[in-house]
Design a protein around this motif. Structure first.
Motif, mmCIF file in Angstrom:
data_model
loop_
_atom_site.group_PDB
_atom_site.id
_atom_site.type_symbol
_atom_site.label_atom_id
_atom_site.label_comp_id
_atom_site.label_asym_id
_atom_site.label_seq_id
_atom_site.Cartn_x
_atom_site.Cartn_y
_atom_site.Cartn_z
ATOM 1 N N SER A 95 0.827 -1.211 0.000
ATOM 2 C CA SER A 95 0.000 0.000 0.000
ATOM 3 C C SER A 95 0.863 1.262 0.000
ATOM 4 C CB SER A 95 -0.962 0.002 1.188
ATOM 5 O OG SER A 95 -0.260 0.001 2.422
ATOM 6 N N LEU A 96 2.029 1.212 0.669
ATOM 7 C CA LEU A 96 2.923 2.370 0.646
ATOM 8 C C LEU A 96 3.377 2.665 -0.782
ATOM 9 C CD1 LEU A 96 4.659 4.564 1.926
ATOM 10 C CD2 LEU A 96 6.399 2.818 2.423
ATOM 11 N N LEU A 97 3.742 1.631 -1.525
ATOM 12 C CA LEU A 97 4.130 1.832 -2.927
ATOM 13 C C LEU A 97 2.994 2.472 -3.713
ATOM 14 C CD1 LEU A 97 5.978 -1.561 -3.589
ATOM 15 C CD2 LEU A 97 7.009 0.696 -3.209
ATOM 16 N N ARG A 98 1.768 2.030 -3.408
ATOM 17 C CA ARG A 98 0.599 2.601 -4.112
ATOM 18 C C ARG A 98 0.397 4.058 -3.721
ATOM 19 N NH1 ARG A 98 -4.179 -0.041 -5.945
ATOM 20 N NH2 ARG A 98 -5.031 1.182 -7.658
ATOM 21 N N VAL A 99 0.489 4.353 -2.438
ATOM 22 C CA VAL A 99 0.285 5.718 -1.958
ATOM 23 C C VAL A 99 1.298 6.680 -2.577
ATOM 24 C CG1 VAL A 99 0.533 7.180 0.096
ATOM 25 C CG2 VAL A 99 -0.895 5.138 0.191
ATOM 26 N N LEU A 100 2.529 6.229 -2.688
ATOM 27 C CA LEU A 100 3.578 7.090 -3.244
ATOM 28 C C LEU A 100 3.331 7.430 -4.711
ATOM 29 C CD1 LEU A 100 6.761 5.533 -1.583
ATOM 30 C CD2 LEU A 100 5.579 7.651 -0.965
ATOM 31 N N SER A 101 2.513 6.618 -5.388
ATOM 32 C CA SER A 101 2.204 6.889 -6.797
ATOM 33 C C SER A 101 0.996 7.818 -6.965
ATOM 34 C CB SER A 101 1.928 5.574 -7.531
ATOM 35 O OG SER A 101 0.668 5.027 -7.139
ATOM 36 N N LEU A 102 0.297 8.117 -5.860
ATOM 37 C CA LEU A 102 -0.918 8.922 -5.940
ATOM 38 C C LEU A 102 -0.606 10.408 -5.788
ATOM 39 C CD1 LEU A 102 -3.292 6.765 -3.667
ATOM 40 C CD2 LEU A 102 -3.074 6.712 -6.166
ATOM 41 N N ARG A 103 -1.548 11.208 -6.245
ATOM 42 C CA ARG A 103 -1.408 12.656 -6.128
ATOM 43 C C ARG A 103 -1.429 13.069 -4.653
ATOM 44 N NH1 ARG A 103 -5.367 16.649 -6.661
ATOM 45 N NH2 ARG A 103 -6.900 15.054 -7.246
ATOM 46 N N ARG A 104 -0.666 14.094 -4.338
ATOM 47 C CA ARG A 104 -0.528 14.563 -2.964
ATOM 48 C C ARG A 104 -1.882 14.934 -2.366
ATOM 49 N NH1 ARG A 104 -0.779 19.345 -0.514
ATOM 50 N NH2 ARG A 104 0.429 19.675 1.408
ATOM 51 N N PRO A 105 -2.191 14.402 -1.160
ATOM 52 C CA PRO A 105 -3.432 14.813 -0.476
ATOM 53 C C PRO A 105 -3.177 16.010 0.430
ATOM 54 C CG PRO A 105 -2.439 13.040 0.748
ATOM 55 C CD PRO A 105 -1.513 13.322 -0.424
ATOM 56 N N ASP A 106 -4.224 16.612 0.912
ATOM 57 C CA ASP A 106 -4.101 17.609 1.971
ATOM 58 C C ASP A 106 -3.892 16.937 3.324
ATOM 59 O OD1 ASP A 106 -4.639 20.065 0.391
ATOM 60 O OD2 ASP A 106 -6.588 19.104 0.080
ATOM 61 N N LEU A 107 -4.410 15.702 3.429
ATOM 62 C CA LEU A 107 -4.352 14.996 4.699
ATOM 63 C C LEU A 107 -4.448 13.489 4.477
ATOM 64 C CD1 LEU A 107 -4.525 15.222 7.895
ATOM 65 C CD2 LEU A 107 -7.016 15.074 7.598
ATOM 66 N N PHE A 108 -3.648 12.745 5.235
ATOM 67 C CA PHE A 108 -3.810 11.297 5.341
ATOM 68 C C PHE A 108 -4.573 10.985 6.637
ATOM 69 C CE2 PHE A 108 0.225 11.429 2.895
ATOM 70 C CZ PHE A 108 -0.090 10.576 1.855
ATOM 71 N N VAL A 109 -5.555 10.081 6.551
ATOM 72 C CA VAL A 109 -6.187 9.521 7.748
ATOM 73 C C VAL A 109 -5.816 8.048 7.766
ATOM 74 C CG1 VAL A 109 -8.321 9.045 8.984
ATOM 75 C CG2 VAL A 109 -8.087 11.172 7.680
ATOM 76 N N VAL A 110 -5.014 7.662 8.732
ATOM 77 C CA VAL A 110 -4.416 6.322 8.756
ATOM 78 C C VAL A 110 -5.050 5.509 9.885
ATOM 79 C CG1 VAL A 110 -2.256 5.040 8.970
ATOM 80 C CG2 VAL A 110 -2.277 7.274 7.846
ATOM 81 N N ILE A 111 -5.546 4.325 9.535
ATOM 82 C CA ILE A 111 -6.296 3.493 10.483
ATOM 83 C C ILE A 111 -5.390 2.399 11.050
ATOM 84 C CG2 ILE A 111 -8.425 2.205 10.863
ATOM 85 C CD1 ILE A 111 -8.878 5.015 9.684
ATOM 86 N N SER A 112 -5.296 2.321 12.367
ATOM 87 C CA SER A 112 -4.513 1.279 13.031
ATOM 88 C C SER A 112 -5.431 0.382 13.850
ATOM 89 C CB SER A 112 -3.484 1.925 13.952
ATOM 90 O OG SER A 112 -2.768 0.948 14.693
ATOM 91 N N PRO A 113 -5.260 -0.965 13.820
ATOM 92 C CA PRO A 113 -4.169 -1.678 13.160
ATOM 93 C C PRO A 113 -4.307 -1.727 11.634
ATOM 94 C CG PRO A 113 -5.687 -3.221 14.239
ATOM 95 C CD PRO A 113 -6.152 -1.840 14.583
ATOM 96 N N PRO A 114 -3.140 -1.944 10.954
ATOM 97 C CA PRO A 114 -1.845 -2.364 11.489
ATOM 98 C C PRO A 114 -1.037 -1.212 12.062
ATOM 99 C CG PRO A 114 -1.742 -2.281 9.102
ATOM 100 C CD PRO A 114 -3.167 -1.972 9.478
ATOM 101 N N LEU A 115 -0.306 -1.522 13.112
ATOM 102 C CA LEU A 115 0.498 -0.522 13.793
ATOM 103 C C LEU A 115 1.594 0.036 12.887
ATOM 104 C CD1 LEU A 115 1.082 0.911 16.469
ATOM 105 C CD2 LEU A 115 2.468 -1.066 17.131
ATOM 106 N N LEU A 116 2.199 -0.827 12.074
ATOM 107 C CA LEU A 116 3.289 -0.403 11.187
ATOM 108 C C LEU A 116 2.848 0.638 10.160
ATOM 109 C CD1 LEU A 116 5.228 -3.716 10.480
ATOM 110 C CD2 LEU A 116 6.176 -1.635 11.484
ATOM 111 N N LEU A 117 1.550 0.768 9.986
ATOM 112 C CA LEU A 117 1.070 1.758 9.027
ATOM 113 C C LEU A 117 1.434 3.175 9.483
ATOM 114 C CD1 LEU A 117 -0.321 1.106 6.404
ATOM 115 C CD2 LEU A 117 -2.509 1.604 7.464
#
Length: 381
Positions: A95-117
């Motif tokens: 998913s990190l590889l995918r996110v890096l290919s996407l257009r810049r957001p104003d904000l990320f909302v990251v859901i844990s778990p997984p903790l490593l996210l």
């Protein structure tokens, strides 16, 4: 605002974190925000990749104004500590590889778990120059220790270090309940960073007709029906329901003349096979083990229930209230909980006066509570 919500679970998953991620994204999209969800291919709670998704690495869907970026992840056949780590790590990397290919957001909302996210979100935030909110649905290291999945040592110190790293670098940390917020404060999270953001429940627009579920499964109208629905995992401690059913069946064989009680367990998860084997071994006719029910059938089941049941394994409920409680209360049914007396769930039952709580690993107390509810004229003890 352009928002990327980033977490493993999403629709069409019916239980767990998925429905809440879906509701959040659809709410943001309905209120004019540009929303992308970075998620996995659906697998939960069955822990099985759907046949139509096998062999796919990435896919993009769109539903109700939300662009959903699906990512491959490893789904273990047997869920254990090490396989769970591989499972979550595979999603974090892909998913990190995918996110890096996407257009810049104003904000990320990251859901844990997984903790490593949280670490991945920091990397993405540095590259994209965008802040992230770390939304905690489960205090993963605390839960793993409470369940005995890992012993305190090098591994737990590493997990707590990763947790602290994510909390330090997040713009905000949100949690779903008062107990969780208190624990986050104990972990040193500054008050200015904390946001209480409880899960919600979607109310039915067309109430289910009573009697349909009982009719479908041949359950007598006079039978007292206790229903559990959700994930069938270790953390739920569902063995106590089987043990209580054994005691109830023995009573029935002795001809006590008391009102019959039937327990419905509807769901899927890592412990389903073991629960099914226990039901078969004990030849239990007072337990109905069903797959997770689609929304309308679930509503019919709750409509016909006399009480709902929520169970927690000993030592796992100190920091959160299971979100399924909201659905139980929305159905206006008394709630029978199995949880430590110090847990957030037990506290909620006491304060709300909508049910009764019994201790884990005490099936005889569970039987007493079921009998009391079955013989009571009142809806709640």
């Amino acid at each position: 605002m352009r928002v990327i919500v980033w977490g493993i679970n999403y629709a069409p998953e019916l239980t767990g974190i998925g429905p809440f991620n879906t509701a959040l994204c659809e709410f943001l999209a309905a209120n004019g925000h540009e929303v992308e969800m970075v998620a996995s291919f659906s697998y939960y709670p069955e822990w099985k990749t759907r046949s139509e998704d096998k062999g796919l690495i990435y896919r993009t869907d769109k539903s109700k104004g939300v662009v959903v970026r699906r990512n491959w992840l490893f789904v273990p056949r047997k869920v254990a500590a090490f396989s769970r780590i591989l499972h979550e790590a595979s999603f974090v990397v892909m998913s990190l590889l995918r996110v890096l290919s996407l257009r810049r957001p104003d904000l990320f909302v990251v859901i844990s778990p997984p903790l490593l996210l949280g670490v991945a979100a920091w990397v993405a935030g540095m590259v994209k120059q965008a802040p992230f909110v770390f939304h905690v649905q489960d205090l993963q290291p605390d839960a793993a220790v409470g369940l005995g999945m890992i012993r305190r040592g090098v591994m737990t110190r590493m997990l707590f270090a990763v947790e602290g790293f994510a909390y330090k670098r997040a713009a905000r940390i949100s949690g779903i309940g008062g107990g969780m917020m208190a624990r986050l404060r104990e972990k040193g999270v500054p008050e200015a960073k904390l946001v209480l953001f409880p899960n919600g429940v979607r109310l039915s627009e067309s109430p289910a007709l009573r009697g349909k579920f009982r009719e479908s499964w041949g359950i007598d109208a006079n039978c007292f029906l206790a229903v559990y629905s959700g994930n069938l995992g270790v953390k739920q401690g569902l063995d106590v329901l089987i043990e209580a059913a054994v005691l109830l069946q023995r009573e029935c064989h002795r001809g006590s003349g008391a009102r019959s009680i039937k327990i419905v367990i509807a769901g899927d998860g890592a412990r389903r096979g073991a629960l099914a084997a226990a039901v078969e071994a004990a030849a239990l006719v007072n337990v109905l083990l069903l797959p997770l029910q689609p929304e309308f059938q679930y509503e019919q089941m709750l409509s016909d229930a006399d009480c709902t049941v929520i169970t927690q394994y000993h030592g796992t409920g100190d920091f959160f209230v299971p979100s399924k409680l909201l659905s139980c209360l929305a159905a206006a049914k008394p709630v029978l909980t199995v949880s430590d007396d110090s847990s957030e769930l037990a506290k909620a039952v006491r304060e709300g006066e909508f049910g009764v709580n019994v201790a884990p690993d005490r099936p005889e107390l569970l039987v007493e509570a079921l009998r009391a509810l079955a013989n009571s004229d009142r809806r709640v003890l």
